[in-house]
Design a protein around this motif. Structure first.
Motif, PDB file in Angstrom:
ATOM      1  N   HIS A  66       0.860  -1.185   0.000  1.00  0.00           N
ATOM      2  CA  HIS A  66       0.000   0.000   0.000  1.00  0.00           C
ATOM      3  C   HIS A  66       0.891   1.228   0.000  1.00  0.00           C
ATOM      4  O   HIS A  66       1.542   1.543   1.004  1.00  0.00           O
ATOM      5  CB  HIS A  66      -0.915  -0.006   1.232  1.00  0.00           C
ATOM      6  CG  HIS A  66      -1.638   1.296   1.440  1.00  0.00           C
ATOM      7  ND1 HIS A  66      -1.886   1.825   2.700  1.00  0.00           N
ATOM      8  CD2 HIS A  66      -2.163   2.198   0.558  1.00  0.00           C
ATOM      9  CE1 HIS A  66      -2.521   2.973   2.580  1.00  0.00           C
ATOM     10  NE2 HIS A  66      -2.696   3.232   1.296  1.00  0.00           N
ATOM     11  N   HIS A  68       1.274   5.148   0.166  1.00  0.00           N
ATOM     12  CA  HIS A  68       0.434   6.220   0.719  1.00  0.00           C
ATOM     13  C   HIS A  68       1.253   7.440   1.055  1.00  0.00           C
ATOM     14  O   HIS A  68       2.475   7.377   1.242  1.00  0.00           O
ATOM     15  CB  HIS A  68      -0.320   5.734   1.959  1.00  0.00           C
ATOM     16  CG  HIS A  68       0.575   5.429   3.126  1.00  0.00           C
ATOM     17  ND1 HIS A  68       0.968   6.396   4.033  1.00  0.00           N
ATOM     18  CD2 HIS A  68       1.169   4.272   3.543  1.00  0.00           C
ATOM     19  CE1 HIS A  68       1.742   5.853   4.955  1.00  0.00           C
ATOM     20  NE2 HIS A  68       1.896   4.572   4.682  1.00  0.00           N
ATOM     21  N   HIS A  80      -5.014  -0.252   6.599  1.00  0.00           N
ATOM     22  CA  HIS A  80      -4.157  -1.430   6.718  1.00  0.00           C
ATOM     23  C   HIS A  80      -4.925  -2.622   7.289  1.00  0.00           C
ATOM     24  O   HIS A  80      -4.719  -3.768   6.863  1.00  0.00           O
ATOM     25  CB  HIS A  80      -2.946  -1.117   7.590  1.00  0.00           C
ATOM     26  CG  HIS A  80      -1.933  -2.229   7.611  1.00  0.00           C
ATOM     27  ND1 HIS A  80      -1.285  -2.672   6.476  1.00  0.00           N
ATOM     28  CD2 HIS A  80      -1.473  -2.995   8.629  1.00  0.00           C
ATOM     29  CE1 HIS A  80      -0.470  -3.656   6.785  1.00  0.00           C
ATOM     30  NE2 HIS A  80      -0.568  -3.875   8.094  1.00  0.00           N
ATOM     31  N   ILE A  83      -6.915  -4.125   4.390  1.00  0.00           N
ATOM     32  CA  ILE A  83      -6.052  -4.834   3.438  1.00  0.00           C
ATOM     33  C   ILE A  83      -5.517  -6.118   4.065  1.00  0.00           C
ATOM     34  O   ILE A  83      -5.519  -7.183   3.448  1.00  0.00           O
ATOM     35  CB  ILE A  83      -4.887  -3.929   2.991  1.00  0.00           C
ATOM     36  CG1 ILE A  83      -5.413  -2.708   2.237  1.00  0.00           C
ATOM     37  CG2 ILE A  83      -3.908  -4.710   2.120  1.00  0.00           C
ATOM     38  CD1 ILE A  83      -4.345  -1.681   1.903  1.00  0.00           C
ATOM     39  N   MET A  96       2.726  -1.679   4.351  1.00  0.00           N
ATOM     40  CA  MET A  96       2.477  -0.241   4.200  1.00  0.00           C
ATOM     41  C   MET A  96       3.786   0.449   3.847  1.00  0.00           C
ATOM     42  O   MET A  96       4.795   0.236   4.525  1.00  0.00           O
ATOM     43  CB  MET A  96       1.946   0.337   5.502  1.00  0.00           C
ATOM     44  CG  MET A  96       0.664  -0.283   6.008  1.00  0.00           C
ATOM     45  SD  MET A  96      -0.764   0.520   5.337  1.00  0.00           S
ATOM     46  CE  MET A  96      -0.856   1.955   6.401  1.00  0.00           C
ATOM     47  N   ILE A 127      -1.835  -1.144  -3.903  1.00  0.00           N
ATOM     48  CA  ILE A 127      -3.034  -0.360  -3.618  1.00  0.00           C
ATOM     49  C   ILE A 127      -2.591   1.080  -3.406  1.00  0.00           C
ATOM     50  O   ILE A 127      -1.656   1.344  -2.642  1.00  0.00           O
ATOM     51  CB  ILE A 127      -3.779  -0.889  -2.385  1.00  0.00           C
ATOM     52  CG1 ILE A 127      -4.372  -2.276  -2.694  1.00  0.00           C
ATOM     53  CG2 ILE A 127      -4.885   0.075  -1.951  1.00  0.00           C
ATOM     54  CD1 ILE A 127      -5.045  -2.940  -1.514  1.00  0.00           C
ATOM     55  N   SER A 129      -3.701   4.921  -2.301  1.00  0.00           N
ATOM     56  CA  SER A 129      -4.696   5.772  -1.646  1.00  0.00           C
ATOM     57  C   SER A 129      -4.372   7.235  -1.939  1.00  0.00           C
ATOM     58  O   SER A 129      -3.283   7.549  -2.423  1.00  0.00           O
ATOM     59  CB  SER A 129      -4.721   5.500  -0.143  1.00  0.00           C
ATOM     60  OG  SER A 129      -3.450   5.731   0.437  1.00  0.00           O
ATOM     61  N   ALA A 304     -10.952  -0.513   1.931  1.00  0.00           N
ATOM     62  CA  ALA A 304      -9.628  -1.112   1.788  1.00  0.00           C
ATOM     63  C   ALA A 304      -9.707  -2.617   1.579  1.00  0.00           C
ATOM     64  O   ALA A 304      -8.985  -3.185   0.746  1.00  0.00           O
ATOM     65  CB  ALA A 304      -8.787  -0.789   3.023  1.00  0.00           C
TER      66      ALA A 304
END
Length: 339
Positions: A66, A68, A80, A83, A96, A127, A129, A304
């Motif tokens: 992810h 971010h 998180h 996910i 993350m 992913i 965001s 998520a």
């Protein structure tokens, strides 16, 4: 104690080793009854797949990342959790990775930061965001490297990828209508960073609600924060010291709304008697403060988790059609807007 292998699972379930492997790799075309037998045997025998061995056999990392750039720790934690819930069930790791906002403290663009990461670490999917989900150059890097990706709450071109989102503009319109219904006609709005599409959409919804109600938008100042409580405090304090007079403040996220509350209390104002306050997100902080914060609850965990499910589908089935899924929000009317 002997280590359980897929050979043991295959024998216990009465299937082939290849079938067990297909079940653990979540491959299609396995009968449900067979899949259930394999999973039941694995659970009974407390089998844990060796991720490194799976990676060597399948040429996959089984890692979902992810990317971010968001200062809101509550939002990131809920992302998180969503996910991770999906990835753990599917046998993937969820990681993350924070990006730095390009500027004086970071000379690398989002795209360059992504390139550096992809060179160093193998991943199966990404992913994105806000605001990264709307960065064209970053998305181009992922496409060049053939990395599947799903966007979380994009503000632009949602049909260009699979994504999950809420209607930020409509939600902000709904919150503003609530404040107007309480008799407020001079309402200030504190927006977040301009590179966050959700912030822009919420400001647009706020202004549209004022116009729809026939209110004078020039009597409703727009202030600019950065999604932190410190910026909410600063903007509110500056507003209260100015010649502008408002009876309500709508902040584009809960952290800034809490900062507004702190500034209002410091100034000796009664909430909501002298100043009504509203936020956006539905974060935990809104339940901790007193009075409890009126806010828009967006289903961050659900957004998520569903984004991770869509990403895994794209990883398993290259060329899968894009899916865009909108989730509902909820207006939570609490003590900062009504007595």
């Amino acid at each position: 104690m002997k280590k359980v292998t897929i050979d043991d699972i295959a024998e216990a379930a009465g299937v082939s080793i290849k079938t067990v492997s297909r079940v653990f790799n979540h491959e299609p075309n396995v009968r449900e009854i067979t899949r259930d037998k394999v999973l039941a045997a694995a659970k009974d025998m407390r089998y844990r797949p060796n991720v490194a061995a799976r990676g060597l056999a399948s040429n996959k990392s089984f890692v979902i990342i992810h990317f971010h750039d968001n200062p809101n720790s509550d939002y990131l934690e809920r992302v998180h959790q969503g996910i991770h819930k999906c990835c753990r069930a599917a046998g993937y790791f969820a990681v993350m990775e924070p990006f730095q906002t390009p500027g004086p403290d970071c000379t690398l663009s989002y795209a360059e930061q992504a390139k550096d990461y992809l060179v160093e670490f193998p991943i199966d999917g990404v992913i994105l965001s806000p605001p990264l989900c709307d960065n064209v150059d970053l998305i181009s890097v992922l496409r060049e490297h053939n990395i599947p990706y799903v966007r979380l709450s994009p503000a632009h071109n949602p049909a260009s990828s699979s994504c999950t989102y809420v209607d930020d503009q409509a939600a902000a319109h709904m919150m503003t209508e609530h404040l107007i219904a309480q008799g407020h006609c001079k309402i200030a709005f504190i927006s977040g960073p301009e590179n966050h599409g959700s912030s822009v959409a919420r400001r647009t919804g706020f202004l549209a609600a004022l116009t729809d109600a026939g209110l004078n938008t020039e009597a409703c100042p727009i202030l600019h924060g950065d999604f932190s409580s410190r910026s909410g405090f600063k903007e509110c304090e500056t507003l209260l010291k100015s010649s502008s007079y408002v009876t309500a403040i709508f902040a584009a996220n809960d952290d800034m709304a809490v900062g507004v509350m702190m500034a209002a209390l410091k100034a000796g104002l009664d909430i909501p008697g002298e100043l009504a306050i509203a936020g956006y997100d539905g974060s935990r902080v809104g339940n901790i403060v007193w009075p409890p914060l009126t806010t828009i609850r967006q289903p961050v965990h659900g957004l998520a988790e569903r984004a991770a499910e869509l990403l895994l589908a794209h990883i398993r089935t290259p060329g899968l059609e894009f899916t865009q899924e909108k989730l509902p929000v909820q207006l939570l009317v609490r003590g900062t807007s009504t007595p």
